[in-house]
Scaffold this motif. Structure first.
Motif, PDB file in Angstrom:
ATOM      1  N   UNK A  20     -29.458  11.836 -65.590  1.00  0.00           N
ATOM      2  CA  UNK A  20     -29.358  13.217 -66.059  1.00  0.00           C
ATOM      3  C   UNK A  20     -30.671  13.627 -66.716  1.00  0.00           C
ATOM      4  N   UNK A  21     -31.109  14.836 -66.413  1.00  0.00           N
ATOM      5  CA  UNK A  21     -32.358  15.356 -66.973  1.00  0.00           C
ATOM      6  C   UNK A  21     -32.063  16.685 -67.656  1.00  0.00           C
ATOM      7  N   UNK A  22     -32.473  16.795 -68.916  1.00  0.00           N
ATOM      8  CA  UNK A  22     -32.255  18.022 -69.686  1.00  0.00           C
ATOM      9  C   UNK A  22     -33.426  18.973 -69.451  1.00  0.00           C
ATOM     10  N   UNK A  23     -33.129  20.158 -68.942  1.00  0.00           N
ATOM     11  CA  UNK A  23     -34.151  21.179 -68.710  1.00  0.00           C
ATOM     12  C   UNK A  23     -33.735  22.405 -69.511  1.00  0.00           C
ATOM     13  N   UNK A  24     -34.284  22.512 -70.701  1.00  0.00           N
ATOM     14  CA  UNK A  24     -33.858  23.577 -71.597  1.00  0.00           C
ATOM     15  C   UNK A  24     -32.381  23.440 -71.904  1.00  0.00           C
ATOM     16  N   UNK A  25     -31.643  24.526 -71.707  1.00  0.00           N
ATOM     17  CA  UNK A  25     -30.208  24.514 -72.007  1.00  0.00           C
ATOM     18  C   UNK A  25     -29.346  24.227 -70.779  1.00  0.00           C
ATOM     19  N   UNK A  26     -29.984  23.857 -69.645  1.00  0.00           N
ATOM     20  CA  UNK A  26     -29.237  23.573 -68.410  1.00  0.00           C
ATOM     21  C   UNK A  26     -29.706  22.237 -67.838  1.00  0.00           C
ATOM     22  N   UNK A  27     -28.852  21.229 -67.925  1.00  0.00           N
ATOM     23  CA  UNK A  27     -29.197  19.894 -67.426  1.00  0.00           C
ATOM     24  C   UNK A  27     -28.827  19.753 -65.961  1.00  0.00           C
ATOM     25  N   UNK A  28     -29.420  18.747 -65.324  1.00  0.00           N
ATOM     26  CA  UNK A  28     -29.045  18.421 -63.949  1.00  0.00           C
ATOM     27  C   UNK A  28     -28.978  16.910 -63.802  1.00  0.00           C
ATOM     28  N   UNK A  29     -28.386  16.467 -62.694  1.00  0.00           N
ATOM     29  CA  UNK A  29     -28.206  15.041 -62.440  1.00  0.00           C
ATOM     30  C   UNK A  29     -26.775  14.766 -62.033  1.00  0.00           C
ATOM     31  N   UNK A  30     -26.403  13.493 -62.036  1.00  0.00           N
ATOM     32  CA  UNK A  30     -25.114  13.069 -61.485  1.00  0.00           C
ATOM     33  C   UNK A  30     -23.906  13.693 -62.177  1.00  0.00           C
ATOM     34  N   UNK A 113     -39.886  24.758 -70.257  1.00  0.00           N
ATOM     35  CA  UNK A 113     -38.949  23.638 -70.185  1.00  0.00           C
ATOM     36  C   UNK A 113     -39.284  22.576 -69.139  1.00  0.00           C
ATOM     37  N   UNK A 114     -40.069  22.936 -68.143  1.00  0.00           N
ATOM     38  CA  UNK A 114     -40.342  21.973 -67.068  1.00  0.00           C
ATOM     39  C   UNK A 114     -41.658  22.334 -66.395  1.00  0.00           C
ATOM     40  N   UNK A 115     -42.371  21.305 -65.951  1.00  0.00           N
ATOM     41  CA  UNK A 115     -43.631  21.500 -65.241  1.00  0.00           C
ATOM     42  C   UNK A 115     -43.553  20.782 -63.901  1.00  0.00           C
ATOM     43  N   UNK A 116     -43.894  21.506 -62.841  1.00  0.00           N
ATOM     44  CA  UNK A 116     -43.984  20.885 -61.515  1.00  0.00           C
ATOM     45  C   UNK A 116     -45.459  20.633 -61.190  1.00  0.00           C
ATOM     46  N   UNK A 117     -45.772  19.403 -60.824  1.00  0.00           N
ATOM     47  CA  UNK A 117     -47.118  19.092 -60.359  1.00  0.00           C
ATOM     48  C   UNK A 117     -47.048  18.597 -58.922  1.00  0.00           C
ATOM     49  N   UNK A 118     -48.139  18.769 -58.198  1.00  0.00           N
ATOM     50  CA  UNK A 118     -48.247  18.316 -56.813  1.00  0.00           C
ATOM     51  C   UNK A 118     -49.124  17.068 -56.785  1.00  0.00           C
ATOM     52  N   UNK A 119     -48.565  15.897 -56.463  1.00  0.00           N
ATOM     53  CA  UNK A 119     -49.363  14.671 -56.459  1.00  0.00           C
ATOM     54  C   UNK A 119     -50.573  14.737 -55.534  1.00  0.00           C
ATOM     55  N   UNK A 120     -50.481  15.577 -54.508  1.00  0.00           N
ATOM     56  CA  UNK A 120     -51.568  15.655 -53.537  1.00  0.00           C
ATOM     57  C   UNK A 120     -52.825  16.295 -54.068  1.00  0.00           C
ATOM     58  N   UNK A 121     -52.701  17.095 -55.134  1.00  0.00           N
ATOM     59  CA  UNK A 121     -53.910  17.747 -55.652  1.00  0.00           C
ATOM     60  C   UNK A 121     -53.998  17.724 -57.179  1.00  0.00           C
TER      61      UNK A 121
END
Length: 601
Positions: A20-30, A113-121
């Protein structure tokens, strides 16, 4: 450990046990529902418009909103956007989309609340070289670890989650040289970062493996899950087909890619990437999630062979016999159901983008059997009419003498496949099986039959059949692509036969969707294929208008692949197998490509 494992079970649907991952006030996961999101297409420097669009996306029902952050000033402006949302009583979690700038990622991680990075760059640059020595390769990994650990520490301090977002079109030069432009390369690109996360005891991580090629996307996610099983980690997964396009085709591509993986129990959050307004993506995403949740209620196990030797990580067309132009090396056929039209005329036959290969009329025999149109009728009215072939249930074909000496169709279900069926298989040498299922999870049920046939080396062609009763076109698109597309992705199926009891959905639309499913699965190309991005704040021209203009003058070029990219971030990478590409390069500037070669600016 099963070396081919990519799901909990092939016989029963259940979600992977991701953390489970907490992203601000809305978590996601199993322990949480599959979440939905979209992405703004405003300039991130324009606080007012970005706040306005975030609210529109939230009001459409999204759980998260992603915002492009190309520069450091725009990363700093995230705090103003967040403040503006809170002033409007909107606390939807925000995700910063980062390419090329580790510093922008580090700033963004302090504000949202969350950062997306691209491993390719993120660290690696697109430098031109022919090889890396082992020492050079490891030195790059050490540099990556040092820089990425800085971001992890900032995320820990600010309770910020991360997404490691791999794109097929922007793998690093280092990965490309070692693994090539492959699903395996995508997986290793993600695993390098995930191993660092594990080493740093940082688990608030989500992963994605996106591609505009639905087959590559599905294979990459399956390989990644297999790798995570092997290395004893299970991070949640964000699903999406990037540059899916718009209209029917965009929805079909997304529903096949996302739906096939959800059918495997893979996926914790999704985005449907359409070349349409961002808020229009959410109803499609919700339709996919709702259909998946219905399938989760089916607790029955389907019957499978004791040992499964099928390779789900590569595409290999399942070999079948050629029976009267169906199966073998022929492209999958399309069957159109016109059995509810009593006085069938030539104009009733759907023809967009192509005529269906067979017309099913059940107990109605048209008075005029049109030249070059092949009909399928109920065996009870079959009398060797020209270009007409009988349709049986499994039990009836064993008893009937009213067979064609050329071609017969027999409808079967998984329940029919038993020892008696195998004993009778020699009686079906001139027969095409039509595989149907009434199960809630019809995909698993039908896949089980294909695996049984693969195990027993049964070579009869198989048509995939499913009947629906939808009054909404979008729901029909989502369900038919979700249920059937993945079978063709895995190399199964010699044809498709989908129908709808409710007449509000036209025969022509059903025909379009049938051909679109085959095209998205890359097993039959019947029209121009468009790879168009959904637009974001980096987009350098009006993508929706431009895409429509390009379609108007190129839609007759059957088989041609045309990429339409708003900026260079994924640019020629995501349209690597396109014949021509149209890419935004700067304000008021585009570049035209033929294959990967720049031909005009």
């Amino acid at each position: 450990m099963n070396n081919n494992k990519f799901s909990n079970s092939l016989s029963k649907l259940s979600r992977l046990q991701t953390v489970n991952v907490k992203i601000g006030n809305i978590s996601l996961g199993k322990d949480y529902p599959v979440r939905t999101q979209s992405m703004t297409n405003t300039k991130t420097s324009d606080t007012i418009q970005t706040v306005k669009q975030c609210i529109e996306i939230a009001n459409a029902g999204a759980d998260y909103v992603r915002i492009t952050v190309p520069t450091i000033p725009e990363a700093e402006n995230l705090k103003n956007i967040k403040s503006g949302l809170l002033k409007n009583n909107c606390n939807i979690p925000l995700i910063a989309d980062i390419h090329f700038s580790p510093k922008a990622a580090e700033i963004a991680a302090k504000y949202i609340e969350k950062v997306r990075i691209n491993p390719g760059n993120y660290i690696d640059k697109k430098i031109s070289r022919n090889e890396y020595s082992e020492q050079e390769y490891n030195a790059e990994l050490q540099k990556l670890e040092q820089k990425f650990t800085n971001l992890i520490n900032i995320c820990k301090q600010n309770n910020t989650a991360l997404r490691i977002g791999v794109n097929h079109g922007s793998l690093s030069a280092r990965i490309m040289l070692r693994y090539g432009d492959t699903p395996q390369g995508m997986v290793e690109s993600a695993m390098e970062f995930l191993r660092i996360c594990k080493k740093q005891n940082f688990n608030d991580v989500v992963i994605s493996m996106k591609s505009s090629n639905v087959r590559v996307m599905i294979q990459a996610y399956r390989l990644l899950v297999n790798k995570m099983f092997t290395e004893n980690m299970m991070f949640p997964l964000h699903l999406g087909v990037t540059e899916a396009g718009d209209g029917i085709d965009g929805r079909v591509k997304s529903a096949i890619g996302i739906g096939t993986l959800l059918n495997d129990g893979i996926g914790d959050t999704i985005r449907v990437s359409l070349t349409e307004p961002p808020q229009d993506e959410i109803p499609v995403a919700k339709a996919i999630v709702n259909y998946f949740e219905k399938k989760l209620t089916d607790k029955t196990k389907v019957d499978l062979p004791q040992k499964i030797n099928f390779n789900f990580f590569e595409y290999n067309k399942n070999k079948t016999a050629d029976i009267f132009g169906v199966g073998g090396k022929n492209k999958p056929v399309v069957i159109a159901d016109l059995s509810d039209i009593k006085n069938l005329s030539y104009n009733d036959i759907p023809s967009t983008p192509n005529f269906a290969d067979f017309i099913f009329t059940d107990k109605i025999i048209p008075e005029n059997l049109f030249q070059n149109i092949k009909f399928i009728c109920n065996y009870t009215v079959f009398n060797n009419q020209k270009n007409t072939f009988p349709y049986f249930t499994y039990n009836k074909i064993l008893q009937s003498s009213k067979k064609s000496n050329k071609l017969n169709f027999a409808e079967i279900t998984n329940e029919n496949i038993n020892q008696e069926f195998y004993k009778n298989i020699d009686k079906f040498k001139d027969c095409i099986f039509v595989l149907s299922s009434q199960k809630i999870n019809s995909y698993l049920d039908k896949r089980a039959v294909f695996l049984k046939f693969f195990d027993k080396k049964i070579k009869n062609p198989v048509i995939v059949k499913q009947e629906y009763n939808e009054n909404n076109l979008q729901d029909f698109i989502v369900k038919s692509a979700f249920d059937n597309g993945g079978l063709f992705i895995d190399g199964f199926g010699d044809g498709i036969f989908i129908s709808n009891k409710n007449k509000t959905i036209s025969k022509n639309d059903i025909n379009k969707i049938s051909f679109s499913i085959l095209q998205a699965a890359r097993v039959r190309i019947s029209k121009t294929d468009y790879i168009s991005c959904p637009s974001c704040g980096r987009t350098l021209f009006d993508l929706q208008t431009t895409t429509e203009k390009i379609k108007q003058v190129t839609s007759h070029l059957t088989g041609l692949k045309i990429g339409i990219m708003g900026c260079i971030v994924n640019g020629i990478g995501e349209m690597a197998d396109a014949d021509y590409g149209y890419v935004g390069e700067g304000k008021g500037k585009i570049s035209l490509y033929k294959n990967k070669e720049l031909i005009k600016r």
